[in-house]
Design a protein around this motif. Structure first.
Motif, PDB file in Angstrom:
ATOM      1  N   ARG A 189       0.857  -1.186   0.000  1.00 51.63           N
ATOM      2  CA  ARG A 189       0.000   0.000   0.000  1.00 51.63           C
ATOM      3  C   ARG A 189       0.893   1.235   0.000  1.00 51.63           C
ATOM      4  O   ARG A 189       1.833   1.328   0.795  1.00 51.63           O
ATOM      5  CB  ARG A 189      -0.934  -0.009   1.206  1.00 51.63           C
ATOM      6  N   THR A 190       0.612   2.151  -0.902  1.00 50.70           N
ATOM      7  CA  THR A 190       1.482   3.313  -1.088  1.00 50.70           C
ATOM      8  C   THR A 190       0.719   4.620  -0.935  1.00 50.70           C
ATOM      9  O   THR A 190      -0.509   4.662  -1.065  1.00 50.70           O
ATOM     10  CB  THR A 190       2.128   3.296  -2.485  1.00 50.70           C
ATOM     11  N   LYS A 191       1.475   5.671  -0.675  1.00 51.38           N
ATOM     12  CA  LYS A 191       0.967   7.038  -0.736  1.00 51.38           C
ATOM     13  C   LYS A 191       1.859   7.814  -1.705  1.00 51.38           C
ATOM     14  O   LYS A 191       3.036   7.487  -1.878  1.00 51.38           O
ATOM     15  CB  LYS A 191       0.973   7.693   0.642  1.00 51.38           C
ATOM     16  N   ALA A 195       5.509   7.041   0.923  1.00 47.64           N
ATOM     17  CA  ALA A 195       5.361   6.095   2.026  1.00 47.64           C
ATOM     18  C   ALA A 195       4.829   4.759   1.510  1.00 47.64           C
ATOM     19  O   ALA A 195       3.928   4.717   0.665  1.00 47.64           O
ATOM     20  CB  ALA A 195       4.429   6.663   3.081  1.00 47.64           C
ATOM     21  N   GLU A 197       3.596   0.837   2.956  1.00 46.02           N
ATOM     22  CA  GLU A 197       3.317  -0.121   4.024  1.00 46.02           C
ATOM     23  C   GLU A 197       3.175  -1.497   3.393  1.00 46.02           C
ATOM     24  O   GLU A 197       2.294  -1.730   2.571  1.00 46.02           O
ATOM     25  CB  GLU A 197       2.042   0.242   4.778  1.00 46.02           C
ATOM     26  N   ALA A 199       2.507  -5.465   3.982  1.00 43.35           N
ATOM     27  CA  ALA A 199       2.038  -6.566   4.820  1.00 43.35           C
ATOM     28  C   ALA A 199       2.497  -7.859   4.147  1.00 43.35           C
ATOM     29  O   ALA A 199       2.027  -8.195   3.059  1.00 43.35           O
ATOM     30  CB  ALA A 199       0.523  -6.534   4.957  1.00 43.35           C
ATOM     31  N   THR A 240       4.586  -6.534   9.273  1.00 44.77           N
ATOM     32  CA  THR A 240       4.393  -5.221   8.657  1.00 44.77           C
ATOM     33  C   THR A 240       5.746  -4.523   8.549  1.00 44.77           C
ATOM     34  O   THR A 240       6.501  -4.462   9.521  1.00 44.77           O
ATOM     35  CB  THR A 240       3.426  -4.362   9.478  1.00 44.77           C
ATOM     36  N   ARG A 242       7.560  -0.907   6.994  1.00 43.28           N
ATOM     37  CA  ARG A 242       7.323   0.433   6.444  1.00 43.28           C
ATOM     38  C   ARG A 242       8.604   0.960   5.813  1.00 43.28           C
ATOM     39  O   ARG A 242       9.687   0.829   6.389  1.00 43.28           O
ATOM     40  CB  ARG A 242       6.816   1.381   7.525  1.00 43.28           C
ATOM     41  N   LYS A 244      10.167   4.174   2.846  1.00 47.10           N
ATOM     42  CA  LYS A 244       9.911   5.505   2.274  1.00 47.10           C
ATOM     43  C   LYS A 244      10.826   5.731   1.072  1.00 47.10           C
ATOM     44  O   LYS A 244      12.041   5.582   1.158  1.00 47.10           O
ATOM     45  CB  LYS A 244      10.174   6.582   3.324  1.00 47.10           C
TER      46      LYS A 244
END
Length: 651
Positions: A189-191, A195, A197, A199, A240, A242, A244
């Motif tokens: 999952r990206t922004k 960023a 995330e 899983a 999880t 994270r 960047k």
């Protein structure tokens, strides 16, 4: 590893008794014996010598396309006979592979497939459109020959068009450690800020608990992250991580930037598994006021519906051809594909990621049966990392859509999809009374995120506006539109018989001059169809309408209306079965790529025996004004109406 080469193939009815019964004890019971004892399925036994005489084929392979067209086969599915067939492949594993997990994957087997290894039943899946993976570790021979057999029963249909038969998509084998990334176990999952995330679901197929370190890196960016999870024996666990990426390049239609995530698993410091997954940074949103937004910018969806059926290969479309098809549509200005009406080939999604083509991904059959729910869940997990996918479509034109039962079924599917992927909206393609379906959904306490509309309810464009007035906060999209017929280069009657229901329907034909044949002018329509120009005008004039998906991008076998036998190919496509543009496709080229000048005249120039007769000349263009000359003489000079065409009768 690649698992597409050196398959042996034979139709079911051609297999001799000696081959089917090889290695079985001589017992009086005449019934099929493969279900009586483990290891008794003869075709998958490595010592069966009869398999050596079978024909060798490469995957992907569609065995029905090799048949002969016949009037006795259903015209709606292409007039090719149905059938059953077997595929058998020999393979070897090293002795050192003992203790690892041996996994086989098939992207598509049509249909009701059964898989056997070394005489043992492995698994069965009914739908021909789902991807499957089987763990065959326990029944394999290590350091000795192995054999896998796949049965495909293509005697039942899932749609009313040609669907082919056999292992028609790619296959592969995976040899993994007992502790490994679970099947479809990465969710990225990206922004747009960069960023990420991750899983990562880890499968522990060993008999001891495992403390696993998960390392993740985005290649060529320096972005790294780490997580850890303890997974009990014979269980799964999720870590999880994270990360960047600084100043990421966004995935867009014009510049579809892709990144690659590498995940490494470590157990006691030792790398035990590694896999890679492509992804992109992009944001999507459907708005009831502004339609569809990609990375915050409004984008009108200019889509086509596409079946997986092409030219001489049938449904066995290789990845290179999937990519070529995407490029042909993109050259017209198409920016989206609806995978009608089934889960797509992963190779299609890869091509759309690469070239900047949006996907509305459709499931095959809605329902609450365990297998149907698994079909949906497996597909979401498989495809949720593709940036091209923007919509999950739960069904197409299901009669239950306007019933209370249907509303409850779609509510369950809607919740399932969002539990697996909360980043994308749901829709379904509603035909008929849109308002009744919407009311039933709301009465059952939910809404699909985006309301999908097939054609024009009541053949009335004003219903788009009435729906928007009644539901001003509900985004909607035209999931299917146009519904006309056209034949590339055809301007005179062929004499092929027209089906009675079309011959007697006045709205099928633009005029008597074009009755009973499907001309290149697009003068023939299904009862729900409309002029192509009207269809696009409906869409482009309404900012709240997210876009449209024309039926269809390419012609396909089956659904030959308005003709019956001996016609075997549909007439709906903007491009024909081989990917050549039809004349109406030039309209799309003009207005779907309005910034790139384009003008097209039809028909052709050669009309022997018709000298002096008036000829219907049509012009598609995105120029402001058109001047038509014949042998140097000006015939007409007119402004080009927006999103329309010009026509003249020229003697």
């Amino acid at each position: 590893m690649d698992f597409n080469s050196n398959w042996r193939f034979r139709k079911d009815e051609e297999i001799e008794v000696a081959c089917r019964d090889h290695g079985l004890p001589d017992v009086p019971n005449p019934e099929p014996r493969q279900w009586q004892k483990a290891g008794w399925q003869s075709l998958s036994r490595p010592d069966n010598p009869h398999i050596g005489s079978w024909r060798t084929v490469e995957l992907p392979h569609d065995f029905l396309i090799e048949g002969e067209f016949t009037e006795d086969a259903p015209w709606k599915t292409g007039s090719l006979p149905y059938g059953k067939a077997w595929y058998v492949k020999d393979f070897e594993l090293a002795k050192t592979d003992l203790g690892k997990r041996i996994l086989v994957e098939f992207d598509g087997i049509y249909r009701d497939s059964q898989v056997y290894v070394n005489g043992h039943f492995i698994g069965r899946r009914m739908s021909g459109y789902v991807s499957v993976r089987y763990d065959i570790s326990e029944v394999c021979n290590y350091g000795e020959p192995n054999r896998i057999a796949v049965f495909a029963d293509a005697t039942q249909t899932e749609q009313w068009s040609y669907q082919g038969g056999g292992i028609y998509r790619a296959a592969r084998m995976v040899v993994a450690d007992a502790v490994h990334v679970a099947h479809r176990g990465l969710q990225i999952r990206t922004k747009n800020s960069g960023a990420i995330e991750l899983a990562a679901t880890i499968a522990n197929e060993s008999y001891e608990k495992a403390q696993v370190t998960v390392e993740a890196e985005v290649l060529k960016t320096g972005a790294q992250g780490e997580g850890a999870v303890t997974v009990a024996a014979q269980e799964t666990g999720t870590a999880t991580v994270r990360l960047k990426v600084d100043q990421p390049q966004l995935w867009s239609l014009e510049d579809p930037q892709l990144y690659k995530l590498r995940v490494t698993l470590r157990l006691n410091g030792e790398a035990i598994d590694r896999c890679e997954e492509c992804f992109g940074f992009r944001s999507i949103r459907f708005s009831a006021k502004n339609g569809f937004l990609l990375n915050g910018k409004r984008v009108k969806i200019k889509g086509t519906c596409c079946h997986q059926d092409f030219a001489g290969v049938g449904v066995a479309v290789p990845p290179e051809l999937q990519e070529w098809r995407v490029l042909q549509l993109k050259a017209l200005g198409c920016n989206a594909i609806r995978t009608s009406h089934n889960m797509p080939d992963p190779a299609l999604l890869d091509a759309c990621d690469k070239h900047g083509m949006l996907i509305m991904e459709e499931t095959r059959l809605p329902g609450c049966a365990e297998e149907l729910l698994r079909d949906v869940a497996d597909t979401i997990r498989r495809d949720r990392n593709h940036p091209c996918v923007i919509l999950w479509s739960l069904a197409n034109e299901e009669p239950i859509m306007t019933t209370a039962v249907g509303a409850r079924v779609f509510k369950k599917l809607h919740q399932l999809v969002h539990s697996l992927d909360p980043t994308r909206p749901t829709t379904c393609a509603v035909v008929g009374n849109w308002f009744k379906a919407a009311e039933l959904f709301e009465a059952n306490g939910f809404r699909l995120d985006v309301f999908g509309m097939n054609y024009r309810h009541g053949c009335d464009s004003e219903n788009f506006d009435r729906f928007h007035e009644k539901y001003p906060d509900w985004p909607f999209i035209q999931t299917e539109s146009w519904g006309g017929f056209t034949t590339r280069g055809l301007y005179e009657s062929t004499g092929i018989e027209v089906l009675k229901q079309f011959a007697e329907r006045e709205q099928t034909w633009e005029s008597e001059a074009y009755r009973n044949y499907v001309s290149a002018y697009g003068t023939t329509f299904a009862g729900y169809g409309s002029r192509l120009e009207e269809c696009w005008q409906d869409c482009v004039s309404r900012p709240h309408l997210a876009g449209t998906f024309l039926w269809t991008g390419f012609d396909y076998r089956g659904e030959t209306a308005p003709h019956g036998w001996p016609a075997v190919i549909s007439h709906f496509g903007m491009l024909d079965l081989c990917g050549f543009r039809k004349e109406l496709a030039q309209y799309l080229r003009c207005w779907w790529r309005a910034g790139a000048p384009h003008t097209f005249l039809m028909p052709h120039w050669n009309w022997p025996g018709r000298a002096g007769e008036p000829i219907r000349v049509r012009c598609y263009s995105n120029a402001a004004e058109i001047e038509l000359r014949l042998n140097g003489r000006i015939i007409a000079r007119e402004p080009m109406p927006a999103y329309d065409r010009l026509e003249w009768q020229v003697p």
